[in-house]
Design an enzyme around this catalytic site. Structure first.
Site, PDB file in Angstrom:
ATOM      1  N   THR A 212       0.834  -1.199   0.000  1.00  0.00           N
ATOM      2  CA  THR A 212       0.000   0.000   0.000  1.00  0.00           C
ATOM      3  C   THR A 212       0.867   1.247   0.000  1.00  0.00           C
ATOM      4  O   THR A 212       1.980   1.227   0.510  1.00  0.00           O
ATOM      5  CB  THR A 212      -0.844  -0.064   1.286  1.00  0.00           C
ATOM      6  N   ARG A 240     -13.680  -7.938  -0.727  1.00  0.00           N
ATOM      7  CA  ARG A 240     -13.097  -7.692   0.607  1.00  0.00           C
ATOM      8  C   ARG A 240     -12.588  -6.256   0.665  1.00  0.00           C
ATOM      9  O   ARG A 240     -11.961  -5.765  -0.265  1.00  0.00           O
ATOM     10  CB  ARG A 240     -11.951  -8.668   0.851  1.00  0.00           C
ATOM     11  N   GLY A 242     -10.292  -3.602   3.001  1.00  0.00           N
ATOM     12  CA  GLY A 242      -9.342  -3.545   4.109  1.00  0.00           C
ATOM     13  C   GLY A 242      -9.446  -2.240   4.889  1.00  0.00           C
ATOM     14  O   GLY A 242     -10.476  -1.551   4.863  1.00  0.00           O
ATOM     15  N   ASP A 243      -8.375  -1.907   5.552  1.00  0.00           N
ATOM     16  CA  ASP A 243      -8.371  -0.711   6.411  1.00  0.00           C
ATOM     17  C   ASP A 243      -8.131   0.590   5.638  1.00  0.00           C
ATOM     18  O   ASP A 243      -8.500   1.665   6.100  1.00  0.00           O
ATOM     19  CB  ASP A 243      -7.265  -0.841   7.467  1.00  0.00           C
ATOM     20  N   THR A 262      -0.143   0.909   6.822  1.00  0.00           N
ATOM     21  CA  THR A 262       0.018  -0.194   5.871  1.00  0.00           C
ATOM     22  C   THR A 262       0.244  -1.477   6.652  1.00  0.00           C
ATOM     23  O   THR A 262       0.952  -1.488   7.661  1.00  0.00           O
ATOM     24  CB  THR A 262       1.181   0.041   4.897  1.00  0.00           C
ATOM     25  N   GLY A 263      -0.376  -2.549   6.177  1.00  0.00           N
ATOM     26  CA  GLY A 263      -0.210  -3.820   6.867  1.00  0.00           C
ATOM     27  C   GLY A 263      -1.460  -4.658   6.719  1.00  0.00           C
ATOM     28  O   GLY A 263      -2.295  -4.400   5.844  1.00  0.00           O
ATOM     29  N   GLY A 265      -4.796  -5.465   6.967  1.00  0.00           N
ATOM     30  CA  GLY A 265      -5.892  -4.530   7.204  1.00  0.00           C
ATOM     31  C   GLY A 265      -6.870  -4.917   8.283  1.00  0.00           C
ATOM     32  O   GLY A 265      -7.356  -4.061   9.036  1.00  0.00           O
TER      33      GLY A 265
HETATM   34  N1  ASP Z   1      -3.607  -2.469   4.519  1.00  0.00           N
HETATM   35  C1  ASP Z   1      -3.847  -3.025   3.219  1.00  0.00           C
HETATM   36  C2  ASP Z   1      -5.070  -3.897   3.268  1.00  0.00           C
HETATM   37  O1  ASP Z   1      -5.207  -4.652   4.186  1.00  0.00           O
HETATM   38  C3  ASP Z   1      -2.691  -3.826   2.700  1.00  0.00           C
HETATM   39  C4  ASP Z   1      -1.367  -3.148   2.754  1.00  0.00           C
HETATM   40  O2  ASP Z   1      -1.147  -2.241   3.546  1.00  0.00           O
HETATM   41  O3  ASP Z   1      -0.498  -3.540   1.977  1.00  0.00           O
HETATM   42  O4  ASP Z   1      -5.826  -3.868   2.327  1.00  0.00           O
END
Ligand code: ASP
Length: 344
Positions: A212, A240, A242-243, A262-263, A265
């Site tokens: 992200t 789906r 995410g965050d 980022t991470g 989600g």
């Molecule tokens: N946070 C993002 C998600 O879960 C993924 C990412 O940060 O790479 O969609």
């Protein structure tokens, strides 16, 4: 650039970035995950550093002209969305159904206006869709076809889904699927994953490509804005979300601080991570660094992998993460650039 200097930061695991003696005006990330120097060729590393620098400079050009923090964030995120190196816009990963569904959000701290889009497949720069929702609708989040239709009506650039297609990302999806099947077959034995074979250093199972992108800017009027854009996670179920488009989870900004995450989600949503940084600063009077460290500690406690970037109203910056690395960079008001990738 004769006015800029590049410092490569040596940083600790769960690192906190600088400590700059100058006000930081823009901080960006290009995702966190299993990013290890041993899996990175010098050329690949250089490509990431160059793109991060380009993203910073695009935003800094806007800052120098006195443009708003929303425009600074937009300019910076555009560079990363247009690059296949990052999991956003053109580099978006694939869902389990072999579609590419993107999410993005923006928040302006001064009036707490926010906009987000989720699950879009044809908006060339998803951050533009999010900004249009903030500026031109009475809503905060639009999803799917409704978001795309709204974008078209509001002059946001639309492309055919083929614009996002990528053999590399498709290969990643196939490998994740194979690996997950193998894990099921082996009843929990994850074995080792050779991410060195992958063009973008994906750790297939452990983090399914966190790539992200995000930016937080402090403009010359002292207004903070934060934005995040993503393709989500490889092999996610279709639809789906995410965050990243969830205000308070992946993105937040107020008069004190701006945050982009980022991470994984699902964990960032459950811990309301971006807002939590602000809440700790407001209600507990924690410093920026103490607040972000506490938030990452809580993430680690529930098994949530990832990181965040945060910039406060005084130009202090913090970039903690609990993964092996996070693409991260920032620029100060005099144009000094800092770029880092790995933990220690
Ligand atoms: N946070 C993002 C998600 O879960 C993924 C990412 O940060 O790479 O969609």
């Amino acid at each position: 650039m004769n006015w800029s200097f590049i410092f490569i930061l040596m940083s600790a695991f769960t690192s906190i970035g600088q400590q700059s003696d100058e006000k930081v005006v823009l901080v960006i990330h290009g995702g966190a995950g299993t990013i290890l120097k041993k899996n990175m060729s010098p050329e690949k590393e250089e490509a990431y550093r160059t793109k991060l620098e380009e993203a910073l400079l695009a935003g800094f050009e806007k800052w120098k002209k006195g443009e708003t923090s929303v425009e600074i964030v937009r300019a910076s995120i555009h560079v990363m969305e247009d690059s296949p190196l990052f999991n956003a816009g053109r580099g978006a990963v694939y869902t389990n159904d072999e579609t590419q569904e993107m999410d993005a959000s923006i928040m302006r701290g001064s009036d707490k206006m926010a906009g987000a889009i989720a699950g879009v497949q044809t908006i060339k720069n998803p951050i533009d869709g999010a900004i249009a929702v903030m500026d031109k609708s009475e809503h905060v989040m639009l999803a799917g076809e409704g978001a795309e239709e709204f974008a078209v009506k509001n002059g946001v650039e639309i492309v055919d889904t083929s614009y996002f297609k990528s053999d590399v990302r498709l290969k990643q999806l196939q490998r994740v699927k194979e690996k997950e099947k193998a894990i099921l077959d082996h009843d929990g034995d994850q074995g080792s994953v050779d991410s060195s074979e992958d063009e973008f250093n994906i750790d297939y199972i452990e983090d399914k490509k966190f790539g992200t992108v995000g930016a937080v800017a402090l403009d010359q009027s002292g207004i903070i804005s934060a934005g995040t854009s993503t393709g989500g996670m490889t092999n996610k179920r279709y639809n789906r979300i995410g965050d990243s488009p969830v205000i308070g989870a992946g993105t937040y900004a107020d008069d004190l601080v701006g945050v982009s995450c980022t991470g994984h989600g699902e964990f960032f949503i459950r811990n309301v991570v971006a807002y939590d940084v602000s809440a700790l600063m407001h209600y507990m009077q924690l410093s920026l660094n103490d607040a972000t460290q506490e938030v990452i500690r809580k993430q680690t406690e529930i098994g949530g992998k990832g990181g965040l970037i945060a910039l406060d109203k005084d130009g202090n910056v913090s970039l903690p993460f609990n993964t092996e690395g996070m693409y991260r960079a920032y620029i100060t008001e005099s144009g000094k650039i800092y770029i880092a990738i790995y933990g220690s």
